[in-house]
Design a protein around this motif. Structure first.
Motif, PDB file in Angstrom:
ATOM      1  N   UNK A   8     -18.799 -28.581  17.693  1.00 23.20           N
ATOM      2  CA  UNK A   8     -17.605 -27.815  17.326  1.00 23.20           C
ATOM      3  C   UNK A   8     -16.658 -28.653  16.477  1.00 23.20           C
ATOM      4  N   UNK A   9     -16.597 -29.968  16.724  1.00 22.10           N
ATOM      5  CA  UNK A   9     -15.756 -30.836  15.898  1.00 22.10           C
ATOM      6  C   UNK A   9     -16.260 -30.850  14.464  1.00 22.10           C
ATOM      7  N   UNK A  10     -17.590 -30.923  14.300  1.00 21.63           N
ATOM      8  CA  UNK A  10     -18.156 -30.911  12.944  1.00 21.63           C
ATOM      9  C   UNK A  10     -17.858 -29.594  12.238  1.00 21.63           C
ATOM     10  N   UNK A  11     -17.965 -28.481  12.961  1.00 21.03           N
ATOM     11  CA  UNK A  11     -17.669 -27.173  12.370  1.00 21.03           C
ATOM     12  C   UNK A  11     -16.196 -27.082  11.973  1.00 21.03           C
ATOM     13  N   UNK A  12     -15.306 -27.577  12.842  1.00 24.07           N
ATOM     14  CA  UNK A  12     -13.876 -27.522  12.543  1.00 24.07           C
ATOM     15  C   UNK A  12     -13.525 -28.368  11.327  1.00 24.07           C
ATOM     16  N   UNK A  13     -14.136 -29.548  11.225  1.00 22.29           N
ATOM     17  CA  UNK A  13     -13.886 -30.394  10.056  1.00 22.29           C
ATOM     18  C   UNK A  13     -14.328 -29.670   8.789  1.00 22.29           C
TER      19      UNK A  13
END
Length: 380
Positions: free
Chosen positions: A35-40
Motif C-alpha cells: 500500500x505504501x508503494x501504491x500511495x507513493x
C-alpha cells in the motif's frame, strides 16, 4: 518466546515487529509495503502538479512524508483502541498495521457492550482529533508549498478515516458500535453481531452504488482508480462481515459448553515433588498431572514423560525437569459458554491443554482438541 519479548525486527505470523508501546508489539504486515508503494505512485504526480516550482528532492520528500503521516495516523488509531481497551480490562496482544489500515487484537474479550462501544469509538475519535489538530495548524501557521499539502493531506485522510470507520457495519468500528447497541438492547451479543454484519454488507452495496452508480446515472464514466479501490475495499468488507457471521454461529455453538464436563482425570501435586513421588501418586493411572506453586498451577506433566525417566534416577529427579510450563493464558477461570471457549482459543497459542481453576482449586485439565470436537458436534 512470548510476543511481548519478541525482538524488534523479528518476523512473526502477522509481519515484522517494528517497535513496542507499553510492552505491546507493533507489527508491520507485508501488505503495508504494497500500500505504501501504491500511495507513493498515486501521490507523487499530485505533489508535482500542485507544487510545480519544487525540486525533485522536495517532491519525493513530500510524498514520503505523506505516506509516513498515514502510517502514524493508523498507528494512533490502533493505539487508541488498545490503550482504551487496557483501561477497561482487556490487554492488547499486538497492534498490526495492514493493507487496509490496521487491527488491534486483545488477549481477552471486552466484558460488556458499553466497554466494547467505547473501545470501538476510540479509534475514529483519535483520527478526528488528528484532523482537527492538522486543520488548526493550517489556520494558525498559514503554511505554503509542501507543508500545506502535508497538513491538508492529514486533515482529509484522518477526516475520511474517522467518518468511514463510523459507518454502521462490521468489520468497521461503527459496526462494532452497532453490535454493542443491539447487544445492550437485547442482551444477546450474537444478535448484535448478526445485525452489524448485515449492516456491513448494506454499507458495501451503498458505497459501490455511490462510487459506480452515481456517475453512470449522471452520464459520466466512473473514475477507474476510485472504482478499483472501492471494489477491493468492498471485497474486504464483505469478507469481514462473513467472518463476523461465522463468529456469531461459533458463539451460539459455544453457549452450551461446560469445560468441566470435558476435563480429564487430574492429579494435583506440589512442584517440589520428585518423579518417583509422581509415579507413586499415579499408581498406574493415566491421569493428567498439574503442578502447583503456592496454590497456583504452574506446569503439567504427561504420565509418559514420567515413565521415560530411568528407574534409578526417578527418586532424585525433580518432576519440573519433565514438566511442561503453563503460560498464564492456559490457566482458565471461565468455565462455561462463549467466554470459556474464547479463553481456550487464546490459550491454544501456548499449548495443547488448559487447566481449569476457580481461583482456589484446580478443577481439571482439558485438551484443546476436545473443546474443538465438542463445538463441532453442536453445529448443525
Amino acid at each position: 518466546m512470548s510476543r511481548s519479548s519478541t525482538p524488534v525486527g523479528t518476523r512473526t505470523g502477522s509481519g515484522w515487529v517494528i517497535g513496542r508501546v507499553g510492552g505491546i508489539p507493533v507489527v508491520l504486515a507485508p501488505s503495508w509495503v504494497l500500500v505504501a508503494a501504491v500511495l507513493v505512485t498515486l501521490y507523487f504526480p499530485v505533489v508535482r502538479r500542485l507544487v510545480p516550482t519544487a525540486g525533485m528532492g522536495t517532491v519525493v520528500l513530500t510524498t514520503l512524508a505523506f505516506v509516513v503521516m498515514l502510517l502514524v495516523s493508523v498507528l494512533v488509531h490502533e493505539l487508541a483502541h488498545g490503550l482504551t481497551g487496557q483501561r477497561l480490562g482487556a490487554r492488547p496482544r499486538e497492534y498490526v498495521l495492514t493493507f487496509w489500515g490496521g487491527h488491534t487484537s486483545f488477549e481477552t474479550e471486552l466484558p460488556g457492550p458499553g466497554s466494547s462501544a467505547v473501545v470501538s469509538a476510540a479509534g475514529p475519535l483519535a483520527n478526528a482529533a488528528l484532523a482537527l489538530a492538522a486543520w488548526g495548524a493550517v489556520v494558525s501557521l498559514d503554511p505554503t508549498g509542501p507543508g500545506l499539502l502535508i497538513l491538508w493531506g492529514a486533515v482529509l485522510s484522518n477526516g475520511l478515516v474517522a467518518g468511514f470507520n463510523l459507518l454502521p457495519g462490521l468489520p468497521l468500528d461503527g459496526g462494532q458500535i452497532l453490535e454493542a447497541i443491539v447487544w445492550a438492547a437485547t442482551g444477546d451479543r450474537n444478535r448484535g453481531t448478526v445485525v452489524a454484519a448485515w449492516g456491513g454488507r448494506v454499507v458495501v452495496v451503498a458505497v459501490l452504488l455511490w462510487v459506480l452508480g452515481r456517475p453512470l446515472l449522471e452520464g459520466r464514466q466512473p473514475n477507474l482508480s476510485s472504482a478499483i479501490w472501492m471494489i477491493l475495499l468492498g471485497a474486504f468488507m464483505w469478507s469481514g462481515a462473513g467472518q463476523a457471521l461465522r463468529r456469531a454461529e461459533a458463539r451460539r455453538s459455544a453457549e452450551g459448553i461446560d469445560l468441566r464436563r470435558l476435563a480429564l482425570p487430574t492429579l494435583v501435586l506440589d512442584d517440589a515433588a520428585t518423579v518417583s513421588q509422581v509415579e507413586n501418586a499415579l499408581a498406574g493411572q493415566g491421569a493428567a498431572v498439574v503442578l502447583v506453586h503456592a496454590g497456583r498451577p504452574v506446569a503439567v506433566v504427561e504420565p509418559s514423560a514420567v515413565r521415560d525417566v530411568p528407574y534409578e534416577h526417578r527418586s532424585v529427579t525433580p518432576v519440573t525437569a519433565v514438566a511442561r510450563p503453563l503460560a498464564p493464558q492456559q490457566v482458565v477461570t471461565a468455565l462455561t459458554g462463549p467466554e470459556a471457549v474464547t479463553a481456550v482459543s487464546v490459550a491454544q497459542r501456548h499449548g495443547p491443554v488448559v487447566v481449569l481453576h476457580d481461583g482456589v482449586t484446580v478443577l481439571g485439565v482439558v485438551e484443546v482438541a476436545a473443546v474443538a470436537r465438542a463445538l463441532q458436534s453442536r453445529r448443525p
